[in-house]
Write a protein that holds these residues in place. Structure first.
Motif, PDB file in Angstrom:
ATOM      1  N   TRP A 170       3.958  -2.401   7.274  1.00 36.24           N
ATOM      2  CA  TRP A 170       3.816  -2.542   5.844  1.00 36.24           C
ATOM      3  C   TRP A 170       4.171  -3.946   5.366  1.00 36.24           C
ATOM      4  O   TRP A 170       3.593  -4.444   4.384  1.00 36.24           O
ATOM      5  CB  TRP A 170       4.643  -1.482   5.110  1.00 36.24           C
ATOM      6  CG  TRP A 170       6.127  -1.590   5.254  1.00 36.24           C
ATOM      7  CD1 TRP A 170       6.913  -0.966   6.162  1.00 36.24           C
ATOM      8  CD2 TRP A 170       7.004  -2.369   4.438  1.00 36.24           C
ATOM      9  NE1 TRP A 170       8.232  -1.305   5.986  1.00 36.24           N
ATOM     10  CE2 TRP A 170       8.320  -2.158   4.930  1.00 36.24           C
ATOM     11  CE3 TRP A 170       6.821  -3.214   3.343  1.00 36.24           C
ATOM     12  CZ2 TRP A 170       9.432  -2.781   4.360  1.00 36.24           C
ATOM     13  CZ3 TRP A 170       7.927  -3.838   2.781  1.00 36.24           C
ATOM     14  CH2 TRP A 170       9.208  -3.615   3.288  1.00 36.24           C
ATOM     15  N   GLU A 171       5.107  -4.623   6.045  1.00 38.90           N
ATOM     16  CA  GLU A 171       5.445  -5.985   5.630  1.00 38.90           C
ATOM     17  C   GLU A 171       4.240  -6.910   5.791  1.00 38.90           C
ATOM     18  O   GLU A 171       3.933  -7.713   4.899  1.00 38.90           O
ATOM     19  CB  GLU A 171       6.623  -6.523   6.448  1.00 38.90           C
ATOM     20  CG  GLU A 171       7.922  -5.742   6.268  1.00 38.90           C
ATOM     21  CD  GLU A 171       8.136  -4.750   7.401  1.00 38.90           C
ATOM     22  OE1 GLU A 171       7.126  -4.264   7.978  1.00 38.90           O
ATOM     23  OE2 GLU A 171       9.305  -4.455   7.696  1.00 38.90           O
ATOM     24  N   LEU A 174       1.648  -6.167   3.091  1.00 40.32           N
ATOM     25  CA  LEU A 174       1.982  -6.751   1.795  1.00 40.32           C
ATOM     26  C   LEU A 174       1.754  -8.258   1.781  1.00 40.32           C
ATOM     27  O   LEU A 174       1.296  -8.823   0.782  1.00 40.32           O
ATOM     28  CB  LEU A 174       3.434  -6.451   1.443  1.00 40.32           C
ATOM     29  CG  LEU A 174       3.741  -5.096   0.793  1.00 40.32           C
ATOM     30  CD1 LEU A 174       5.187  -5.063   0.329  1.00 40.32           C
ATOM     31  CD2 LEU A 174       2.805  -4.811  -0.368  1.00 40.32           C
ATOM     32  N   LEU A 198       2.571   1.026   2.286  1.00 38.95           N
ATOM     33  CA  LEU A 198       3.923   1.235   1.766  1.00 38.95           C
ATOM     34  C   LEU A 198       4.317   2.705   1.859  1.00 38.95           C
ATOM     35  O   LEU A 198       5.444   3.039   2.230  1.00 38.95           O
ATOM     36  CB  LEU A 198       4.000   0.770   0.315  1.00 38.95           C
ATOM     37  CG  LEU A 198       4.025  -0.750   0.104  1.00 38.95           C
ATOM     38  CD1 LEU A 198       3.786  -1.096  -1.352  1.00 38.95           C
ATOM     39  CD2 LEU A 198       5.348  -1.336   0.575  1.00 38.95           C
ATOM     40  N   ARG A 203       8.153   3.563   1.866  1.00 38.78           N
ATOM     41  CA  ARG A 203       8.442   2.742   0.683  1.00 38.78           C
ATOM     42  C   ARG A 203       7.664   3.323  -0.501  1.00 38.78           C
ATOM     43  O   ARG A 203       6.904   2.640  -1.175  1.00 38.78           O
ATOM     44  CB  ARG A 203       8.040   1.285   0.931  1.00 38.78           C
ATOM     45  CG  ARG A 203       8.427   0.727   2.279  1.00 38.78           C
ATOM     46  CD  ARG A 203       9.875   0.412   2.400  1.00 38.78           C
ATOM     47  NE  ARG A 203      10.283  -0.691   1.544  1.00 38.78           N
ATOM     48  CZ  ARG A 203      11.465  -1.298   1.663  1.00 38.78           C
ATOM     49  NH1 ARG A 203      12.333  -0.902   2.585  1.00 38.78           N
ATOM     50  NH2 ARG A 203      11.782  -2.280   0.850  1.00 38.78           N
ATOM     51  N   GLU A 205       8.416   4.391  -3.515  1.00 41.35           N
ATOM     52  CA  GLU A 205       8.624   3.883  -4.875  1.00 41.35           C
ATOM     53  C   GLU A 205       7.820   2.602  -5.103  1.00 41.35           C
ATOM     54  O   GLU A 205       7.171   2.429  -6.136  1.00 41.35           O
ATOM     55  CB  GLU A 205      10.113   3.641  -5.120  1.00 41.35           C
ATOM     56  CG  GLU A 205      10.932   4.919  -5.200  1.00 41.35           C
ATOM     57  CD  GLU A 205      12.413   4.639  -5.365  1.00 41.35           C
ATOM     58  OE1 GLU A 205      12.935   3.831  -4.567  1.00 41.35           O
ATOM     59  OE2 GLU A 205      13.027   5.204  -6.271  1.00 41.35           O
ATOM     60  N   GLU A 206       7.864   1.704  -4.107  1.00 39.13           N
ATOM     61  CA  GLU A 206       7.085   0.475  -4.203  1.00 39.13           C
ATOM     62  C   GLU A 206       5.595   0.776  -4.191  1.00 39.13           C
ATOM     63  O   GLU A 206       4.806   0.100  -4.871  1.00 39.13           O
ATOM     64  CB  GLU A 206       7.440  -0.460  -3.053  1.00 39.13           C
ATOM     65  CG  GLU A 206       8.869  -0.974  -3.090  1.00 39.13           C
ATOM     66  CD  GLU A 206       9.231  -1.724  -1.826  1.00 39.13           C
ATOM     67  OE1 GLU A 206       8.586  -2.748  -1.545  1.00 39.13           O
ATOM     68  OE2 GLU A 206      10.156  -1.280  -1.115  1.00 39.13           O
ATOM     69  N   HIS A 209       4.608   1.933  -7.638  1.00 35.09           N
ATOM     70  CA  HIS A 209       4.643   0.785  -8.554  1.00 35.09           C
ATOM     71  C   HIS A 209       3.405  -0.090  -8.344  1.00 35.09           C
ATOM     72  O   HIS A 209       2.787  -0.548  -9.330  1.00 35.09           O
ATOM     73  CB  HIS A 209       5.917  -0.028  -8.328  1.00 35.09           C
ATOM     74  CG  HIS A 209       5.980  -1.269  -9.173  1.00 35.09           C
ATOM     75  ND1 HIS A 209       6.231  -1.242 -10.536  1.00 35.09           N
ATOM     76  CD2 HIS A 209       5.793  -2.582  -8.849  1.00 35.09           C
ATOM     77  CE1 HIS A 209       6.209  -2.477 -11.008  1.00 35.09           C
ATOM     78  NE2 HIS A 209       5.947  -3.304 -10.009  1.00 35.09           N
ATOM     79  N   LEU A 210       3.037  -0.332  -7.097  1.00 35.68           N
ATOM     80  CA  LEU A 210       1.854  -1.145  -6.818  1.00 35.68           C
ATOM     81  C   LEU A 210       0.595  -0.457  -7.318  1.00 35.68           C
ATOM     82  O   LEU A 210      -0.294  -1.102  -7.893  1.00 35.68           O
ATOM     83  CB  LEU A 210       1.753  -1.406  -5.307  1.00 35.68           C
ATOM     84  CG  LEU A 210       0.560  -2.252  -4.841  1.00 35.68           C
ATOM     85  CD1 LEU A 210       0.600  -3.641  -5.482  1.00 35.68           C
ATOM     86  CD2 LEU A 210       0.555  -2.378  -3.323  1.00 35.68           C
TER      87      LEU A 210
END
Length: 304
Positions: A170-171, A174, A198, A203, A205-206, A209-210
């Motif tokens: 995921w890093e 992103l 994510l 992840r 929550e992120e 949000h995205l």
């Protein structure tokens, strides 16, 4: 297929042509084969092309590969291309790369891409993105990253993001999405893949949000059914049944084609919800009715 459906009527005409006589040229044969392939009659499509010797021409070869794809016969597609004497064009390369993607043959995909480079097709968006997609399906995300570094095209970057998502990187996903946005591109496929990366990387929550920032703000992009599936995956990871339900309602409001996978993911979010919620917004009886409704709706859907 309904008898009044124009596509069905055309397929019936093609089937009569198969019985009664040859077609005029490879282009005409390709159109007829494509109609058969869309109705999953891929074997009849190949029979048409072989009978009329259209595989010797580029249009016929491409139609044959497309028929194999419709029948999920990726090895046969590669065999047809290897044996055919027809010249390969950019469409041929992109479809062969898609066949490699189906078979998770990323090394072969890169070989095809090298061959495409020799004839000037490798820089075309649909060719490079198909190669990145093949790498992604085989979890060869590093190879997809290399393709994205070489070619900053929107479709290639989106395919590389999806490759990172499949490899649970995921890093990296992103970072690529940041590159995509900084280059001025707006890609629903890339954003959806980043949301999914994510979600699969815990992840959630992120991810939500995205999804909100890319798809739910004013003048935002249309996420399509795959973007909603990524958001639903985030809901399932976080056990957010209410948000998942709101996404399903939004899918229906937008009149998107139903997708069984979305209901499967929503049910996964549902199962993570406690039996009783303090404050009484739900009850075991309500939950039982809700899951039965979801299951029934799910069974009426076909996966995309």
């Amino acid at each position: 297929m309904e008898a009044s459906n124009p596509e069905h009527q055309f397929v019936l005409q093609v089937q009569r042509l198969l019985r009664d006589g040859p077609l005029q040229n490879a282009e005409e044969g390709a159109i007829c084969a494509a109609a058969l392939s869309r109705q999953r009659l891929w074997e009849e499509a190949l029979q048409l092309l072989v009978k009329n010797e259209f595989l010797k021409e580029t249009a016929g070869l491409n139609a044959g590969i497309n028929a194999c794809r419709a029948g999920f016969q990726w090895e046969l597609a590669l065999h047809l291309a290897a044996e055919a004497s027809a010249t390969w064009d950019a469409v041929t390369y992109s479809m062969l790369l898609a066949a490699c993607s189906r078979g998770s043959s990323w090394e072969l995909a890169l070989e095809f891409l090298r061959n495409a480079a020799h004839v000037g097709f490798a820089r075309l968006s649909h060719v490079s993105s198909a190669a990145a997609s093949a790498c992604g399906r085989a979890s060869a995300w590093a190879a997809a990253l290399a393709l994205a570094a070489r070619d900053r095209d929107e479709a290639v970057l989106a395919a590389a993001i999806d490759a990172c998502r499949r490899a649970q990187q995921w890093e990296a996903a992103l970072a690529l999405f940041g590159t995509l946005k900084s280059s001025g591109h707006r890609s629903a496929a890339g954003a959806g893949a980043a949301v999914s990366a994510l979600a699969h990387g815990s992840r959630w929550e992120e991810a939500l949000h995205l999804f909100e920032s890319e798809f739910q703000l004013q003048e935002a992009m249309n996420p399509g059914i795959r973007g909603f599936a990524a958001a639903l995956q985030a809901c399932a990871a976080g056990g957010h049944w209410q948000i998942a339900l709101s996404f399903l309602e939004e899918i229906e409001r937008r009149q998107l084609p139903p997708d069984k996978r979305c209901f499967d993911i929503a049910l996964s979010a549902y199962r993570k919800m406690p039996t009783l919620v303090e404050g009484g917004w739900t009850s075991p009886q309500w939950r039982e009715g809700a899951v039965l409704t979801l299951s029934r709706r799910r069974c009426d859907c076909a996966p995309v």
